[in-house]
Design a protein around this motif. Structure first.
Motif, PDB file in Angstrom:
ATOM      1  N   ASP A   1      35.600  39.743  27.513  1.00  0.00           N
ATOM      2  CA  ASP A   1      35.150  40.602  28.611  1.00  0.00           C
ATOM      3  C   ASP A   1      33.759  41.162  28.337  1.00  0.00           C
ATOM      4  O   ASP A   1      32.933  41.295  29.246  1.00  0.00           O
TER       5      ASP A   1
ATOM      6  N   GLY B   1      28.857  39.369  38.787  1.00  0.00           N
ATOM      7  CA  GLY B   1      29.648  38.739  39.837  1.00  0.00           C
ATOM      8  C   GLY B   1      29.019  38.774  41.212  1.00  0.00           C
ATOM      9  O   GLY B   1      29.474  38.056  42.113  1.00  0.00           O
TER      10      GLY B   1
ATOM     11  N   ARG C   1      32.173  34.552  33.902  1.00  0.00           N
ATOM     12  CA  ARG C   1      33.467  35.217  34.102  1.00  0.00           C
ATOM     13  C   ARG C   1      34.543  34.400  33.402  1.00  0.00           C
ATOM     14  O   ARG C   1      34.525  33.170  33.453  1.00  0.00           O
ATOM     15  N   ASP C   2      35.496  35.077  32.756  1.00  0.00           N
ATOM     16  CA  ASP C   2      36.623  34.361  32.162  1.00  0.00           C
ATOM     17  C   ASP C   2      37.800  34.409  33.129  1.00  0.00           C
ATOM     18  O   ASP C   2      38.237  35.480  33.537  1.00  0.00           O
ATOM     19  N   PRO C   3      38.333  33.244  33.512  1.00  0.00           N
ATOM     20  CA  PRO C   3      39.399  33.185  34.517  1.00  0.00           C
ATOM     21  C   PRO C   3      40.770  33.435  33.899  1.00  0.00           C
ATOM     22  O   PRO C   3      41.530  32.506  33.612  1.00  0.00           O
ATOM     23  N   THR C   4      41.106  34.694  33.682  1.00  0.00           N
ATOM     24  CA  THR C   4      42.366  35.062  33.029  1.00  0.00           C
ATOM     25  C   THR C   4      43.464  35.174  34.090  1.00  0.00           C
ATOM     26  O   THR C   4      43.861  34.173  34.670  1.00  0.00           O
TER      27      THR C   4
ATOM     28  N   THR D   1      41.673  32.544  41.671  1.00  0.00           N
ATOM     29  CA  THR D   1      41.508  33.970  41.925  1.00  0.00           C
ATOM     30  C   THR D   1      40.126  34.449  41.490  1.00  0.00           C
ATOM     31  O   THR D   1      39.469  35.231  42.182  1.00  0.00           O
ATOM     32  N   THR D   2      39.659  33.960  40.333  1.00  0.00           N
ATOM     33  CA  THR D   2      38.357  34.381  39.829  1.00  0.00           C
ATOM     34  C   THR D   2      37.235  33.947  40.757  1.00  0.00           C
ATOM     35  O   THR D   2      36.303  34.716  41.032  1.00  0.00           O
TER      36      THR D   2
ATOM     37  N   GLU E   1      37.186  36.230  43.736  1.00  0.00           N
ATOM     38  CA  GLU E   1      36.575  37.514  43.389  1.00  0.00           C
ATOM     39  C   GLU E   1      35.050  37.422  43.435  1.00  0.00           C
ATOM     40  O   GLU E   1      34.370  38.285  44.011  1.00  0.00           O
TER      41      GLU E   1
ATOM     42  N   TRP F   1      43.400  33.714  47.875  1.00  0.00           N
ATOM     43  CA  TRP F   1      43.966  34.652  46.911  1.00  0.00           C
ATOM     44  C   TRP F   1      45.478  34.458  46.833  1.00  0.00           C
ATOM     45  O   TRP F   1      46.120  34.085  47.813  1.00  0.00           O
TER      46      TRP F   1
END
Length: 346
Positions: free
Chosen positions: A90, A168, A228-231, A237-238, A241, A336
């Motif tokens: 993060d 983002g 961004r890390d797609p957790t 979803t990432t 966002e 989503w």
């Protein structure tokens, strides 16, 4: 301090009890013999309730995260290593160099000290490997039945070099969308363990600290627009966002998204869409088309980016839709999630 304790902490067969959160001798012994021994560093060794350090030049970054993964141990990691990797990542997604971590443990009465030691040792090893020390922390104990063994909360602090500012809200029409590797490995590793599924090839979590990969990327392309890390919620979803943050649309190609065969098979068996399955050692990068080839080459030269791929582009769209070009040539909306596809994955 050893004179305070009348008997040695039983790390082999003992269990957490309420006295370990009382603030007395038992708590001091647990902190000294388990946490302080594992995480030892000059900041923690001062035994203060905080850590003091000089701030280096650059913009400071701070993040905090909670980890409640179930099961606590899974192929490729455990809640301890995951807590380090997730928080380091993060911080790194700001283009930052992670500097320090803090850790808070919520322990349930009756939790085996052997399991706690295994988690703490794993967490300490992950922090050492990342070069990011745990400099302060806290421990609390809750009554039996009011927790789930152990929960961990971590905070990470880092510094961003001048000229680097991924965010983002910086995706622009024409940008290229890159991923650093195969999607869904972590979520499927968790679910296969929960459901006792076995495959010809073991599905292992991708949990890893990505800051060295990010450092190489920002050195090659300092103006990378988004990291961004797609957790939780995975790739789909990432991307949604980011699309909403930036006010753009996106088009990805199904055939271009890297996916292990065993992960695809597990998702089909479990009724999951791999686009929504969590990752803990992968990142998304969005950059100008002039930077895309250089950035992709840099990612593939790093051990954590060997399977990197360009999977789509950013375009103008007043509705901010993420769409996917399917293998059959059609298009579908990648929306989503309306609920939680995979609970307790981090």
């Amino acid at each position: 301090m050893s004179r305070l304790f009348t008997r040695k902490l039983d790390l082999a067969a003992g269990a957490v009890d309420m006295s370990h959160g009382s603030g007395g001798k038992a708590m001091a012994q647990l902190v000294r013999d388990l946490f302080a021994a594992a995480f030892a560093n000059p900041y923690l060794d001062q035994q203060n309730d905080q850590a003091a350090f000089d701030a280096p030049p650059g913009r400071m970054v701070v993040t905090t995260d909670g980890f409640v993964v179930s099961p606590l141990f899974f192929p490729g990691g455990d809640i301890g290593s995951l807590a380090v990797h997730g928080t380091v990542n993060d911080v790194a997604m700001a283009g930052a160099r992670p500097l320090y971590l803090t850790a808070g443990f919520i322990l349930e009465e009756g939790f085996a000290l052997a399991d706690l030691k295994r988690i703490v040792d794993s967490m300490a090893a992950a922090a050492r490997d990342a070069g990011v020390p745990v400099v302060t922390g806290d421990t609390k104990v809750v009554e039996r039945g009011k927790g789930d063994g152990v929960f961990i909360t971590t905070t990470g602090i880092g510094v961003v070099p001048d000229g680097v500012a991924p965010s983002g809200d910086r995706a622009r029409p024409g940008d290229v969308i890159l991923v650093s590797g195969t999607m869904g490995d972590h979520g499927v590793a968790i679910m296969s363990t929960r459901e006792s599924l076995t495959f010809d090839t073991a599905v292992v979590s991708d949990s890893a600290a990505l800051h060295t990969l990010v450092a190489a990327m920002v050195a090659a392309a300092p103006d990378v627009h988004v990291l961004r890390d797609p957790t939780r919620g995975g790739l789909a979803t990432t991307l949604n966002e980011i699309a909403h943050q930036s006010g753009v649309g996106m088009l990805i190609r199904e055939a271009a998204v890297p996916l292990r065969g065993e992960v695809a098979a597990a998702c089909e068996l479990l009724g999951l869409d791999p686009l929504y399955v969590a990752n803990e050692g992968k990142l998304i990068a969005i950059c100008a088309p002039t930077d895309a080839e250089r950035l992709l080459s840099t990612m593939r030269d790093h051990p954590l980016g060997r399977d990197a791929a360009a999977i789509g582009t950013v375009h103008e769209d007043a509705h901010h839709f993420v769409q996917m070009e399917t293998r059959f040539g059609g298009k579908r909306i990648v929306d989503w999630l309306s609920g939680e596809q995979l609970p307790r994955i981090c």
